[in-house]
Scaffold this motif. Sequence first.
Motif, PDB file in Angstrom:
ATOM      1  N   ILE A 133       4.968  15.664   9.239  1.00 20.68           N
ATOM      2  CA  ILE A 133       5.508  14.696   8.424  1.00 20.68           C
ATOM      3  C   ILE A 133       6.139  13.543   9.444  1.00 20.68           C
ATOM      4  CG2 ILE A 133       6.796  13.607   6.849  1.00 20.68           C
ATOM      5  CD1 ILE A 133       5.784  16.027   5.108  1.00 20.68           C
ATOM      6  N   ALA A 134       6.952  14.150  10.314  1.00 18.49           N
ATOM      7  CA  ALA A 134       7.830  13.346  11.160  1.00 18.49           C
ATOM      8  C   ALA A 134       6.879  12.608  12.241  1.00 18.49           C
ATOM      9  CB  ALA A 134       8.942  14.417  11.886  1.00 18.49           C
ATOM     10  N   TYR A 135       5.956  13.312  12.952  1.00 20.15           N
ATOM     11  CA  TYR A 135       5.109  12.640  13.815  1.00 20.15           C
ATOM     12  C   TYR A 135       4.477  11.695  13.202  1.00 20.15           C
ATOM     13  CZ  TYR A 135       1.462  12.212  17.123  1.00 20.15           C
ATOM     14  OH  TYR A 135       0.615  11.979  18.141  1.00 20.15           O
ATOM     15  N   THR A 136       3.624  11.824  12.022  1.00 19.71           N
ATOM     16  CA  THR A 136       2.753  11.031  11.314  1.00 19.71           C
ATOM     17  C   THR A 136       3.653   9.654  11.029  1.00 19.71           C
ATOM     18  OG1 THR A 136       1.521  12.724  10.454  1.00 19.71           O
ATOM     19  CG2 THR A 136       1.304  10.832   9.510  1.00 19.71           C
ATOM     20  N   MET A 179       0.893  -1.234  -0.046  1.00 19.35           N
ATOM     21  CA  MET A 179      -0.084  -0.140  -0.086  1.00 19.35           C
ATOM     22  C   MET A 179       0.964   1.272  -0.109  1.00 19.35           C
ATOM     23  SD  MET A 179      -2.895   1.197   2.725  1.00 19.35           S
ATOM     24  CE  MET A 179      -2.061   0.473   4.098  1.00 19.35           C
ATOM     25  N   ARG A 180       0.432   2.223  -0.761  1.00 15.76           N
ATOM     26  CA  ARG A 180       1.257   3.419  -1.078  1.00 15.76           C
ATOM     27  C   ARG A 180       0.561   4.461  -0.324  1.00 15.76           C
ATOM     28  NH1 ARG A 180       5.286   4.886  -5.051  1.00 15.76           N
ATOM     29  NH2 ARG A 180       5.643   7.092  -4.502  1.00 15.76           N
ATOM     30  N   ILE A 181       1.196   5.185   0.695  1.00 20.78           N
ATOM     31  CA  ILE A 181       0.644   6.279   1.652  1.00 20.78           C
ATOM     32  C   ILE A 181       1.048   7.656   1.252  1.00 20.78           C
ATOM     33  CG2 ILE A 181       0.161   7.072   3.917  1.00 20.78           C
ATOM     34  CD1 ILE A 181       0.110   4.193   4.803  1.00 20.78           C
ATOM     35  N   ARG A 182       0.400   8.656   0.947  1.00 24.56           N
ATOM     36  CA  ARG A 182       0.926  10.070   0.836  1.00 24.56           C
ATOM     37  C   ARG A 182       0.775  10.903   1.945  1.00 24.56           C
ATOM     38  NH1 ARG A 182      -1.878  13.281  -3.685  1.00 24.56           N
ATOM     39  NH2 ARG A 182      -3.200  14.101  -1.875  1.00 24.56           N
ATOM     40  N   ILE A 183       1.422  11.737   2.367  1.00 25.57           N
ATOM     41  CA  ILE A 183       1.294  12.597   3.719  1.00 25.57           C
ATOM     42  C   ILE A 183       1.752  14.076   3.095  1.00 25.57           C
ATOM     43  CG2 ILE A 183       2.075  12.983   5.841  1.00 25.57           C
ATOM     44  CD1 ILE A 183       2.830  10.091   6.431  1.00 25.57           C
ATOM     45  N   ASP A 184       1.071  14.738   3.281  1.00 22.40           N
ATOM     46  CA  ASP A 184       1.227  16.433   2.843  1.00 22.40           C
ATOM     47  C   ASP A 184       1.367  16.989   4.295  1.00 22.40           C
ATOM     48  OD1 ASP A 184       1.345  15.854   0.463  1.00 22.40           O
ATOM     49  OD2 ASP A 184      -0.338  16.787  -0.043  1.00 22.40           O
ATOM     50  N   GLY A 185       2.154  17.962   4.746  1.00 21.77           N
ATOM     51  CA  GLY A 185       2.143  18.866   6.035  1.00 21.77           C
ATOM     52  C   GLY A 185       3.304  19.570   6.194  1.00 21.77           C
ATOM     53  N   THR A 186       3.291  19.942   7.405  1.00 21.81           N
ATOM     54  CA  THR A 186       4.698  20.647   7.722  1.00 21.81           C
ATOM     55  C   THR A 186       5.896  19.597   8.184  1.00 21.81           C
ATOM     56  OG1 THR A 186       4.052  20.822  10.052  1.00 21.81           O
ATOM     57  CG2 THR A 186       3.378  22.729   8.706  1.00 21.81           C
ATOM     58  N   ASN A 210       6.255   8.648  12.244  1.00 18.42           N
ATOM     59  CA  ASN A 210       6.663   7.907  13.454  1.00 18.42           C
ATOM     60  C   ASN A 210       5.353   7.186  13.968  1.00 18.42           C
ATOM     61  OD1 ASN A 210       9.035   7.583  14.844  1.00 18.42           O
ATOM     62  ND2 ASN A 210       8.812   9.369  16.060  1.00 18.42           N
ATOM     63  N   LYS A 211       4.207   7.542  13.930  1.00 16.91           N
ATOM     64  CA  LYS A 211       2.937   6.809  14.423  1.00 16.91           C
ATOM     65  C   LYS A 211       2.663   5.609  13.560  1.00 16.91           C
ATOM     66  CE  LYS A 211       1.775   8.813  17.993  1.00 16.91           C
ATOM     67  NZ  LYS A 211       1.504   8.030  19.322  1.00 16.91           N
ATOM     68  N   ILE A 212       3.012   5.790  12.078  1.00 17.40           N
ATOM     69  CA  ILE A 212       2.649   4.898  11.173  1.00 17.40           C
ATOM     70  C   ILE A 212       3.486   3.776  11.420  1.00 17.40           C
ATOM     71  CG2 ILE A 212       2.658   4.264   8.634  1.00 17.40           C
ATOM     72  CD1 ILE A 212       1.313   6.726   8.102  1.00 17.40           C
ATOM     73  N   ARG A 213       4.764   4.003  11.963  1.00 15.21           N
ATOM     74  CA  ARG A 213       5.698   2.974  11.751  1.00 15.21           C
ATOM     75  C   ARG A 213       5.620   2.188  13.111  1.00 15.21           C
ATOM     76  NH1 ARG A 213      11.742   5.110  11.267  1.00 15.21           N
ATOM     77  NH2 ARG A 213      10.994   5.153   9.185  1.00 15.21           N
ATOM     78  N   THR A 214       4.818   2.630  14.050  1.00 16.55           N
ATOM     79  CA  THR A 214       4.438   1.683  15.210  1.00 16.55           C
ATOM     80  C   THR A 214       3.401   0.665  14.822  1.00 16.55           C
ATOM     81  OG1 THR A 214       2.918   3.448  15.996  1.00 16.55           O
ATOM     82  CG2 THR A 214       5.299   3.267  16.828  1.00 16.55           C
ATOM     83  N   ILE A 215       2.505   1.014  13.726  1.00 18.37           N
ATOM     84  CA  ILE A 215       1.367   0.304  13.576  1.00 18.37           C
ATOM     85  C   ILE A 215       1.770  -0.589  12.292  1.00 18.37           C
ATOM     86  CG2 ILE A 215      -0.951   0.319  12.690  1.00 18.37           C
ATOM     87  CD1 ILE A 215      -1.154   3.123  14.149  1.00 18.37           C
TER      88      ILE A 215
END
Length: 58
Positions: free
Chosen positions: A12-15, A1-8, A17-22
């Motif tokens: 991005i760093a916070y998101t 699955m490919r996830i795109r993240i836009d933001g500051t 990190n959270k995705i990496r735990t799940i």
Amino acid sequence: MRIRIDGTYAEIAYTVNKIRTILPIGSISPIRPRHRRPYTWRVFIDTAPKPHARRWIT
């Protein structure tokens, strides 16, 4: 699955990190600036399939 993240950068760093735990992460693209939007970055994350537990047949 490919996830795109836009933001500051902090969002991005916070998101990531959270995705990496799940989810198991296969690869992360370089963080690139968004055109025409100041202080906004974009990153793509490819998730790897979960490793299957191998069972021995006896």
